[in-house]
Design a protein around this motif. Sequence first.
Motif, PDB file in Angstrom:
ATOM      1  N   SER A   1      86.058  23.014  48.881  1.00  0.00           N
ATOM      2  CA  SER A   1      85.011  22.709  47.904  1.00  0.00           C
ATOM      3  C   SER A   1      83.633  22.884  48.522  1.00  0.00           C
ATOM      4  CB  SER A   1      85.146  21.283  47.390  1.00  0.00           C
ATOM      5  OG  SER A   1      86.335  21.141  46.648  1.00  0.00           O
ATOM      6  N   TYR A   2      83.464  22.462  49.749  1.00  0.00           N
ATOM      7  CA  TYR A   2      82.151  22.522  50.375  1.00  0.00           C
ATOM      8  C   TYR A   2      81.837  23.893  50.928  1.00  0.00           C
ATOM      9  CZ  TYR A   2      82.128  17.838  49.017  1.00  0.00           C
ATOM     10  OH  TYR A   2      82.176  16.726  48.231  1.00  0.00           O
ATOM     11  N   ASP A   3      82.856  24.672  51.245  1.00  0.00           N
ATOM     12  CA  ASP A   3      82.604  26.077  51.563  1.00  0.00           C
ATOM     13  C   ASP A   3      82.003  26.762  50.341  1.00  0.00           C
ATOM     14  OD1 ASP A   3      83.500  25.979  54.199  1.00  0.00           O
ATOM     15  OD2 ASP A   3      85.547  26.546  53.665  1.00  0.00           O
ATOM     16  N   ARG A   4      82.519  26.458  49.141  1.00  0.00           N
ATOM     17  CA  ARG A   4      81.966  27.026  47.905  1.00  0.00           C
ATOM     18  C   ARG A   4      80.546  26.529  47.672  1.00  0.00           C
ATOM     19  NH1 ARG A   4      87.142  25.807  46.098  1.00  0.00           N
ATOM     20  NH2 ARG A   4      86.405  23.995  44.917  1.00  0.00           N
ATOM     21  N   LEU A   5      80.300  25.233  47.885  1.00  0.00           N
ATOM     22  CA  LEU A   5      78.962  24.683  47.707  1.00  0.00           C
ATOM     23  C   LEU A   5      77.971  25.378  48.636  1.00  0.00           C
ATOM     24  CD1 LEU A   5      76.962  22.653  46.498  1.00  0.00           C
ATOM     25  CD2 LEU A   5      77.736  21.002  48.218  1.00  0.00           C
ATOM     26  N   LEU A   6      78.331  25.557  49.889  1.00  0.00           N
ATOM     27  CA  LEU A   6      77.447  26.249  50.827  1.00  0.00           C
ATOM     28  C   LEU A   6      77.171  27.681  50.383  1.00  0.00           C
ATOM     29  CD1 LEU A   6      78.511  25.172  54.414  1.00  0.00           C
ATOM     30  CD2 LEU A   6      76.246  24.995  53.388  1.00  0.00           C
ATOM     31  N   ASP A   7      78.195  28.346  49.892  1.00  0.00           N
ATOM     32  CA  ASP A   7      78.008  29.713  49.404  1.00  0.00           C
ATOM     33  C   ASP A   7      77.010  29.724  48.241  1.00  0.00           C
ATOM     34  OD1 ASP A   7      78.690  32.539  49.503  1.00  0.00           O
ATOM     35  OD2 ASP A   7      79.659  32.190  47.568  1.00  0.00           O
ATOM     36  N   TRP A   8      77.127  28.755  47.321  1.00  0.00           N
ATOM     37  CA  TRP A   8      76.181  28.671  46.198  1.00  0.00           C
ATOM     38  C   TRP A   8      74.767  28.380  46.704  1.00  0.00           C
ATOM     39  CZ3 TRP A   8      79.940  25.172  43.114  1.00  0.00           C
ATOM     40  CH2 TRP A   8      80.831  25.964  42.382  1.00  0.00           C
ATOM     41  N   LEU A   9      74.639  27.492  47.696  1.00  0.00           N
ATOM     42  CA  LEU A   9      73.319  27.185  48.239  1.00  0.00           C
ATOM     43  C   LEU A   9      72.674  28.416  48.859  1.00  0.00           C
ATOM     44  CD1 LEU A   9      73.986  23.722  49.933  1.00  0.00           C
ATOM     45  CD2 LEU A   9      72.622  24.132  47.883  1.00  0.00           C
ATOM     46  N   ARG A  10      73.471  29.219  49.534  1.00  0.00           N
ATOM     47  CA  ARG A  10      72.939  30.391  50.237  1.00  0.00           C
ATOM     48  C   ARG A  10      72.724  31.593  49.323  1.00  0.00           C
ATOM     49  NH1 ARG A  10      76.740  28.933  54.973  1.00  0.00           N
ATOM     50  NH2 ARG A  10      75.252  28.138  56.473  1.00  0.00           N
ATOM     51  N   HIS A  11      73.602  31.780  48.347  1.00  0.00           N
ATOM     52  CA  HIS A  11      73.590  33.032  47.591  1.00  0.00           C
ATOM     53  C   HIS A  11      73.545  32.851  46.081  1.00  0.00           C
ATOM     54  CE1 HIS A  11      74.569  34.786  51.449  1.00  0.00           C
ATOM     55  NE2 HIS A  11      75.633  34.023  51.531  1.00  0.00           N
ATOM     56  N   GLY A  12      73.538  31.618  45.618  1.00  0.00           N
ATOM     57  CA  GLY A  12      73.575  31.382  44.183  1.00  0.00           C
ATOM     58  C   GLY A  12      72.211  31.560  43.534  1.00  0.00           C
ATOM     59  N   ASP A  13      72.193  31.410  42.251  1.00  0.00           N
ATOM     60  CA  ASP A  13      70.965  31.513  41.468  1.00  0.00           C
ATOM     61  C   ASP A  13      70.295  30.142  41.442  1.00  0.00           C
ATOM     62  OD1 ASP A  13      68.992  32.519  39.858  1.00  0.00           O
ATOM     63  OD2 ASP A  13      70.156  32.316  38.013  1.00  0.00           O
ATOM     64  N   THR A  14      69.764  29.740  42.597  1.00  0.00           N
ATOM     65  CA  THR A  14      69.178  28.410  42.747  1.00  0.00           C
ATOM     66  C   THR A  14      67.764  28.369  42.186  1.00  0.00           C
ATOM     67  OG1 THR A  14      68.220  28.892  44.901  1.00  0.00           O
ATOM     68  CG2 THR A  14      70.463  28.017  44.898  1.00  0.00           C
ATOM     69  N   PRO A  15      67.314  27.192  41.769  1.00  0.00           N
ATOM     70  CA  PRO A  15      65.901  27.052  41.413  1.00  0.00           C
ATOM     71  C   PRO A  15      65.058  27.225  42.685  1.00  0.00           C
ATOM     72  CG  PRO A  15      67.173  25.162  40.649  1.00  0.00           C
ATOM     73  CD  PRO A  15      68.061  25.966  41.537  1.00  0.00           C
ATOM     74  N   GLY A  16      63.867  27.738  42.542  1.00  0.00           N
ATOM     75  CA  GLY A  16      63.005  27.924  43.704  1.00  0.00           C
ATOM     76  C   GLY A  16      63.461  29.106  44.532  1.00  0.00           C
ATOM     77  N   ARG A  17      63.360  28.936  45.855  1.00  0.00           N
ATOM     78  CA  ARG A  17      63.748  30.013  46.771  1.00  0.00           C
ATOM     79  C   ARG A  17      64.350  29.392  48.034  1.00  0.00           C
ATOM     80  NH1 ARG A  17      59.091  31.102  48.546  1.00  0.00           N
ATOM     81  NH2 ARG A  17      59.433  30.269  50.610  1.00  0.00           N
TER      82      ARG A  17
END
Length: 93
Positions: free
Chosen positions: A56-72
């Motif tokens: 689950s946290y490997d996926r979370l880290l992937d989203w933090l690094r490469h996802g469509d996050t707010p900001g930059r």
Amino acid sequence: MNENVRLTAWVRGRVQGVGFRWWTRATALETGGVAGYVSNLADGRVQVVAEGDRPSYDRLLDWLRHGDTPGRVDGVTEIWGDPRGGYEGFQIR
């Protein structure tokens, strides 16, 4: 069998004042079985502390690094450890 772990991650970039903590909480809750928190730090970074199963946290880290996050997001530094417990749900601090 899933390995329970504690993830502490520091996210740097333009991540404060843009809805990043709210997005991180929503994303973490999507993984299910999440416990921990997300908070702003005085130096402009955001800290994520989460406990649960490693995939689950490997996926979370992937989203933090490469996802469509707010900001930059300019970078994410993480450390892994043993769970300490004491968290109920996933909160914004």
